[in-house]
Design a protein around this motif. Structure first.
Motif, PDB file in Angstrom:
ATOM      1  N   GLU A 103       0.813  -1.206   0.000  1.00  0.00           N
ATOM      2  CA  GLU A 103       0.000   0.000   0.000  1.00  0.00           C
ATOM      3  C   GLU A 103       0.856   1.271   0.000  1.00  0.00           C
ATOM      4  OE1 GLU A 103      -3.217   2.395  -0.200  1.00  0.00           O
ATOM      5  OE2 GLU A 103      -3.317   0.206  -0.263  1.00  0.00           O
ATOM      6  N   ARG A 104       1.826   1.340   0.898  1.00  0.00           N
ATOM      7  CA  ARG A 104       2.583   2.595   1.022  1.00  0.00           C
ATOM      8  C   ARG A 104       3.515   2.861  -0.150  1.00  0.00           C
ATOM      9  NH1 ARG A 104       7.227   1.926   5.674  1.00  0.00           N
ATOM     10  NH2 ARG A 104       8.140  -0.056   4.993  1.00  0.00           N
ATOM     11  N   TYR A 105       3.684   1.844  -1.020  1.00  0.00           N
ATOM     12  CA  TYR A 105       4.534   2.042  -2.191  1.00  0.00           C
ATOM     13  C   TYR A 105       3.716   2.339  -3.450  1.00  0.00           C
ATOM     14  CZ  TYR A 105       7.637  -0.406   1.026  1.00  0.00           C
ATOM     15  OH  TYR A 105       8.354  -0.788   2.137  1.00  0.00           O
ATOM     16  N   GLY A 106       2.402   2.440  -3.285  1.00  0.00           N
ATOM     17  CA  GLY A 106       1.542   2.667  -4.448  1.00  0.00           C
ATOM     18  C   GLY A 106       1.429   1.451  -5.339  1.00  0.00           C
ATOM     19  N   LEU A 107       1.650   0.260  -4.766  1.00  0.00           N
ATOM     20  CA  LEU A 107       1.648  -0.978  -5.542  1.00  0.00           C
ATOM     21  C   LEU A 107       0.480  -1.904  -5.189  1.00  0.00           C
ATOM     22  CD1 LEU A 107       5.496  -1.656  -5.504  1.00  0.00           C
ATOM     23  CD2 LEU A 107       4.090  -1.289  -7.560  1.00  0.00           C
ATOM     24  N   SER A 108      -0.532  -1.368  -4.503  1.00  0.00           N
ATOM     25  CA  SER A 108      -1.725  -2.165  -4.233  1.00  0.00           C
ATOM     26  C   SER A 108      -2.511  -2.334  -5.530  1.00  0.00           C
ATOM     27  CB  SER A 108      -2.595  -1.464  -3.192  1.00  0.00           C
ATOM     28  OG  SER A 108      -3.074  -0.222  -3.683  1.00  0.00           O
ATOM     29  N   LYS A 109      -3.447  -3.275  -5.555  1.00  0.00           N
ATOM     30  CA  LYS A 109      -4.230  -3.534  -6.762  1.00  0.00           C
ATOM     31  C   LYS A 109      -4.992  -2.298  -7.222  1.00  0.00           C
ATOM     32  CE  LYS A 109      -4.899  -8.494  -5.971  1.00  0.00           C
ATOM     33  NZ  LYS A 109      -5.899  -9.574  -5.756  1.00  0.00           N
ATOM     34  N   GLU A 110      -5.369  -1.450  -6.269  1.00  0.00           N
ATOM     35  CA  GLU A 110      -6.160  -0.264  -6.596  1.00  0.00           C
ATOM     36  C   GLU A 110      -5.317   0.857  -7.192  1.00  0.00           C
ATOM     37  OE1 GLU A 110      -6.319  -1.904  -3.700  1.00  0.00           O
ATOM     38  OE2 GLU A 110      -8.262  -2.876  -4.107  1.00  0.00           O
ATOM     39  N   LYS A 111      -4.003   0.863  -6.945  1.00  0.00           N
ATOM     40  CA  LYS A 111      -3.176   2.004  -7.331  1.00  0.00           C
ATOM     41  C   LYS A 111      -2.107   1.701  -8.385  1.00  0.00           C
ATOM     42  CE  LYS A 111      -3.618   4.461  -2.904  1.00  0.00           C
ATOM     43  NZ  LYS A 111      -2.872   5.055  -1.769  1.00  0.00           N
ATOM     44  N   VAL A 114       0.085  -1.584 -14.322  1.00  0.00           N
ATOM     45  CA  VAL A 114       0.667  -2.831 -14.820  1.00  0.00           C
ATOM     46  C   VAL A 114       1.117  -2.626 -16.267  1.00  0.00           C
ATOM     47  CG1 VAL A 114       0.299  -5.286 -15.270  1.00  0.00           C
ATOM     48  CG2 VAL A 114      -0.849  -4.183 -13.325  1.00  0.00           C
ATOM     49  N   VAL A 115       2.383  -2.937 -16.534  1.00  0.00           N
ATOM     50  CA  VAL A 115       2.945  -2.775 -17.866  1.00  0.00           C
ATOM     51  C   VAL A 115       3.361  -4.142 -18.410  1.00  0.00           C
ATOM     52  CG1 VAL A 115       4.791  -1.734 -19.245  1.00  0.00           C
ATOM     53  CG2 VAL A 115       3.778  -0.457 -17.344  1.00  0.00           C
ATOM     54  N   GLN A 116       2.904  -4.445 -19.617  1.00  0.00           N
ATOM     55  CA  GLN A 116       3.293  -5.684 -20.291  1.00  0.00           C
ATOM     56  C   GLN A 116       3.825  -5.328 -21.673  1.00  0.00           C
ATOM     57  OE1 GLN A 116      -0.869  -7.092 -19.512  1.00  0.00           O
ATOM     58  NE2 GLN A 116       0.140  -9.091 -19.367  1.00  0.00           N
ATOM     59  N   ALA A 117       4.924  -5.980 -22.053  1.00  0.00           N
ATOM     60  CA  ALA A 117       5.525  -5.746 -23.367  1.00  0.00           C
ATOM     61  C   ALA A 117       5.647  -7.070 -24.101  1.00  0.00           C
ATOM     62  CB  ALA A 117       6.888  -5.083 -23.224  1.00  0.00           C
ATOM     63  N   PHE A 118       5.396  -7.027 -25.417  1.00  0.00           N
ATOM     64  CA  PHE A 118       5.388  -8.250 -26.222  1.00  0.00           C
ATOM     65  C   PHE A 118       6.239  -8.075 -27.470  1.00  0.00           C
ATOM     66  CE2 PHE A 118       1.511  -7.975 -23.820  1.00  0.00           C
ATOM     67  CZ  PHE A 118       1.233  -9.264 -23.401  1.00  0.00           C
ATOM     68  N   ASP A 128       4.965  -4.071 -12.376  1.00  0.00           N
ATOM     69  CA  ASP A 128       4.002  -3.127 -11.810  1.00  0.00           C
ATOM     70  C   ASP A 128       4.731  -1.860 -11.371  1.00  0.00           C
ATOM     71  OD1 ASP A 128       2.317  -5.249 -12.140  1.00  0.00           O
ATOM     72  OD2 ASP A 128       2.147  -5.732  -9.999  1.00  0.00           O
ATOM     73  N   ILE A 129       4.122  -0.714 -11.651  1.00  0.00           N
ATOM     74  CA  ILE A 129       4.698   0.576 -11.297  1.00  0.00           C
ATOM     75  C   ILE A 129       3.923   1.179 -10.139  1.00  0.00           C
ATOM     76  CG2 ILE A 129       5.123   2.935 -12.095  1.00  0.00           C
ATOM     77  CD1 ILE A 129       5.412   1.806 -14.907  1.00  0.00           C
ATOM     78  N   GLY A 130       4.656   1.637  -9.113  1.00  0.00           N
ATOM     79  CA  GLY A 130       4.041   2.305  -7.973  1.00  0.00           C
ATOM     80  C   GLY A 130       4.392   3.778  -7.949  1.00  0.00           C
ATOM     81  N   PHE A 136      13.212  10.805  -5.784  1.00  0.00           N
ATOM     82  CA  PHE A 136      12.682  11.448  -6.989  1.00  0.00           C
ATOM     83  C   PHE A 136      13.466  11.051  -8.234  1.00  0.00           C
ATOM     84  CE2 PHE A 136      11.394  14.346  -3.559  1.00  0.00           C
ATOM     85  CZ  PHE A 136      10.021  14.248  -3.712  1.00  0.00           C
ATOM     86  N   GLN A 137      14.326  10.064  -8.121  1.00  0.00           N
ATOM     87  CA  GLN A 137      15.061   9.542  -9.273  1.00  0.00           C
ATOM     88  C   GLN A 137      14.792   8.057  -9.481  1.00  0.00           C
ATOM     89  OE1 GLN A 137      19.158  10.497  -8.486  1.00  0.00           O
ATOM     90  NE2 GLN A 137      18.884  12.679  -8.905  1.00  0.00           N
ATOM     91  N   HIS A 138      13.927   7.491  -8.640  1.00  0.00           N
ATOM     92  CA  HIS A 138      13.604   6.066  -8.704  1.00  0.00           C
ATOM     93  C   HIS A 138      12.105   5.875  -8.517  1.00  0.00           C
ATOM     94  CE1 HIS A 138      17.822   6.332  -7.352  1.00  0.00           C
ATOM     95  NE2 HIS A 138      18.003   5.245  -8.093  1.00  0.00           N
ATOM     96  N   THR A 139      11.646   4.668  -8.865  1.00  0.00           N
ATOM     97  CA  THR A 139      10.234   4.319  -8.748  1.00  0.00           C
ATOM     98  C   THR A 139      10.122   2.957  -8.077  1.00  0.00           C
ATOM     99  OG1 THR A 139       9.783   5.509 -10.812  1.00  0.00           O
ATOM    100  CG2 THR A 139       8.077   4.006 -10.026  1.00  0.00           C
ATOM    101  N   PHE A 140       9.110   2.785  -7.223  1.00  0.00           N
ATOM    102  CA  PHE A 140       8.852   1.490  -6.616  1.00  0.00           C
ATOM    103  C   PHE A 140       8.220   0.571  -7.660  1.00  0.00           C
ATOM    104  CE2 PHE A 140       8.360   4.335  -2.815  1.00  0.00           C
ATOM    105  CZ  PHE A 140       9.536   3.941  -2.182  1.00  0.00           C
TER     106      PHE A 140
END
Length: 327
Positions: A103-111, A114-118, A128-130, A136-140
């Motif tokens: 939850e606190r990382y913004g990675l819950s199902k609600e927030k 989801v990125v998929q590449a083919f 998954d991106i949170g 401010f230079q990285h992402t969860f």
């Protein structure tokens, strides 16, 4: 009072530092991070972006061009290229958490995003991106099949958090101003046809002495003339061309809206060696609206322009047509 304010600022800085260190160092990982397998960004030909409660976005590459599917809208090549690069270059920099709490990382199902590449139907990347990390230079992020939270390099949410309308190519015209040879304007019963004319320079005076360095020939003067051969204000024509030849719209209307558009308020038609390029602007349903409907021969979809842009264009059109500005 000043000392008190400095203490408050210091406390806030310390709290932010503690929060960051807690998330990055309480879950130290002695081994190497599980870096994603290499992916060639040039081979990625489908990207799917999903977020709960929002319409999933599918981007497909066909004949080296990207489209928003299933509608087939041309996509913004720069934004999609940034996505493909971010997918291929996904790099983990730290293990943040193995607790399974997202939850606190913004990675819950609600927030989460989801990125998929083919590549040719085979999934080559899924993550998954949170939220952005405190650096401010990285992402969860979460990797598919891995319950651990990691830091990934870059502001990934900013790259992937787009709606379908955001990702559509908003190009209306991409023309060379110098190549335009004719302009036709129409507003109600007022019309004018302008032609670009080169006025040859005056003959240079003969030099008095043979030893003098010859004067280089002057460039011909460019004028815009109406059907009667009368010159019109070149500055107004230049402003008009500057606003139209490299034009992007400010958004799109529903595809079906084109059928409901009535007679255009005014139309500008440009001609170059590739043919004719016309843009028509229509009266909005509500006078107070800030988005004005328009169509163009170069774009099959009805779009909108901000009211300020339309008013600026219309001033040039009125001036060239000789219509007095309403006071």
């Amino acid at each position: 009072m000043k000392v008190k304010k400095e203490y408050i600022i210091l406390i806030l800085v310390i709290m932010a530092l503690i929060f960051y260190l807690t998330m990055t160092s309480t879950n130290d990982h002695d081994g190497e991070l599980p870096q994603p397998a290499k992916v060639d960004n040039a081979k990625i030909n489908r990207i799917v972006i999903s977020e709960k409660g929002k319409e999933a976005v599918t981007l497909a590459k066909k004949d080296e061009k990207w489209f928003v599917d299933p509608q087939g809208y041309p996509a913004d090549s720069v934004k999609v290229k940034n996505m493909a690069n971010a997918i291929a270059d996904l790099t983990l920099t730290a293990l943040v958490s193995e607790s399974g709490s997202y939850e606190r990382y913004g990675l819950s199902k609600e927030k989460k995003i989801v990125v998929q590449a083919f590549v040719d139907g085979d999934e080559v990347r899924s993550f998954d991106i949170g939220e952005a990390a405190p650096t401010f230079q990285h992402t969860f992020v979460l990797l598919k099949g891995d319950n651990s939270v990691y830091h990934a390099r870059g502001q990934l949410k900013r790259i992937f958090e787009h709606t379908i309308d955001d990702l559509r190519d908003k190009t209306v015209f991409d023309l060379s101003r110098e190549s335009i040879s004719e302009i036709a304007l129409q507003k109600g019963e007022h019309t004018i046809q302008l032609t670009k004319t080169e006025i040859p320079p005056k003959a240079a005076e003969a030099t008095k002495e043979k030893s003098e360095t010859p004067t280089p020939p002057s460039k011909p003067k460019i004028e815009w003339q109406d059907a009667k051969g009368q010159s019109v204000d070149k500055g107004t024509v230049d402003r008009l061309l500057g606003s139209i030849t490299r034009m992007n719209c400010d958004g799109y209307m529903e595809d079906s809206a084109k059928e409901g558009l009535k007679t255009a308020t005014w139309t500008i038609t440009l001609k170059d060696d590739q043919g004719q390029h016309a843009i028509s602007v229509y009266a909005p349903d509500k006078p107070e609206t800030e988005k004005i409907p328009a169509t163009a021969t170069s774009n099959p979809y009805p779009f909108v322009l901000n009211k300020g842009r339309v008013e600026s264009l219309e001033k040039s059109v009125d001036k060239l047509l000789g219509i007095e500005e309403k006071k």
